[in-house]
Design a protein around this motif. Structure first.
Motif, PDB file in Angstrom:
ATOM      1  N   MET A  55       0.865  -1.175   0.000  1.00 27.99           N
ATOM      2  CA  MET A  55       0.000   0.000   0.000  1.00 27.99           C
ATOM      3  C   MET A  55       0.902   1.225   0.000  1.00 27.99           C
ATOM      4  O   MET A  55       1.476   1.590   1.008  1.00 27.99           O
ATOM      5  CB  MET A  55      -0.899   0.023   1.244  1.00 27.99           C
ATOM      6  N   PRO A  94      -4.840  -5.579  -1.097  1.00 30.27           N
ATOM      7  CA  PRO A  94      -5.276  -5.672   0.309  1.00 30.27           C
ATOM      8  C   PRO A  94      -6.227  -6.849   0.542  1.00 30.27           C
ATOM      9  O   PRO A  94      -6.126  -7.542   1.552  1.00 30.27           O
ATOM     10  CB  PRO A  94      -5.980  -4.336   0.556  1.00 30.27           C
ATOM     11  N   TYR A 142     -11.559  -1.184   4.097  1.00 29.91           N
ATOM     12  CA  TYR A 142     -11.077   0.197   4.222  1.00 29.91           C
ATOM     13  C   TYR A 142     -10.152   0.573   3.056  1.00 29.91           C
ATOM     14  O   TYR A 142     -10.314   1.629   2.437  1.00 29.91           O
ATOM     15  CB  TYR A 142     -10.350   0.354   5.560  1.00 29.91           C
ATOM     16  N   PHE A 143      -9.197  -0.291   2.757  1.00 33.42           N
ATOM     17  CA  PHE A 143      -8.248   0.035   1.688  1.00 33.42           C
ATOM     18  C   PHE A 143      -8.881  -0.047   0.305  1.00 33.42           C
ATOM     19  O   PHE A 143      -8.544   0.744  -0.580  1.00 33.42           O
ATOM     20  CB  PHE A 143      -7.001  -0.852   1.781  1.00 33.42           C
TER      21      PHE A 143
END
Length: 199
Positions: A2, A87, A22-23
């Motif tokens: 990330m 992710p 979330y990512f």
């Protein structure tokens, strides 16, 4: 991966399904929208992951996520789209059991997903100190002096304030997930005979 040169540290209280959600949400916003596999694939991945964290996941969701991820990796036009599923893919590789618990048992092993947890006051540990009741922003705790406290599950917003403020020497408030909340103590059994001193 990330970003560049960053390190993210997580502990056992972090839900890996929610981390992936979330990512993927962040990367959905970052997508330029030029190519369909990235633009629509990430949107659909985010929707499915959100449903899983809310206890709305169903059999086949993991396989659908894998298919969407594979398509984005293979068919996206730029590096963002090709790496955006990372992710999800890495959390699935190492924490597949968490995905399965969310879908099959409607349970968050990390006790982090708000829709899948409940707070409960253990009647054997409650000392009727009234700290949790005074701090509860939703006024969801039925309390009185020398009376075992009870959380009204209908009013509870699952903010966790009661869990945070309950004195550690009592540890009466617990989080539960994937199991029904125990029945409240009957009114006639709620009296605490010997009141503990609370500083």
């Amino acid at each position: 991966m990330m970003g560049s040169g960053g390190m993210i540290v997580l502990d056992e209280d972090t839900c890996m399904v929610d981390v992936a959600r979330y990512f993927i949400e962040f990367l959905t916003d970052e997508s330029c929208g030029k190519c369909v596999p990235c633009r629509e694939g990430l949107r659909q991945m985010h929707r499915i992951l959100t449903n899983i964290t809310k206890g709305l996941g169903k059999e086949g969701d993991i396989e659908l996520l894998e298919e969407l991820a594979e398509t984005a990796v293979e068919a996206s036009l730029c590096a963002l789209g090709k790496s955006a599923p990372n992710p999800f893919l890495s959390t699935l590789k190492y924490f597949r059991d968490e995905y399965e618990a969310h879908i099959r048992e409607k349970k968050c092993p990390a006790l982090a997903c708000k829709e899948l947890i409940a707070f409960y006051i253990d009647p054997d540990k409650c000392k009727a100190c009234m700290i949790c009741a005074k701090k509860c922003p939703a006024d969801a705790i039925d309390s009185a002096k020398k009376m075992i406290h009870i959380i009204d599950q209908e009013k509870c917003t699952k903010c966790g304030t009661c869990f945070e403020v309950c004195p550690s020497r009592f540890g009466a408030v617990t989080k539960i997930s994937g199991e029904p909340v125990p029945a409240p103590v009957p009114e006639e059994n709620r009296m605490i005979i010997k009141k503990s001193k609370v500083k």
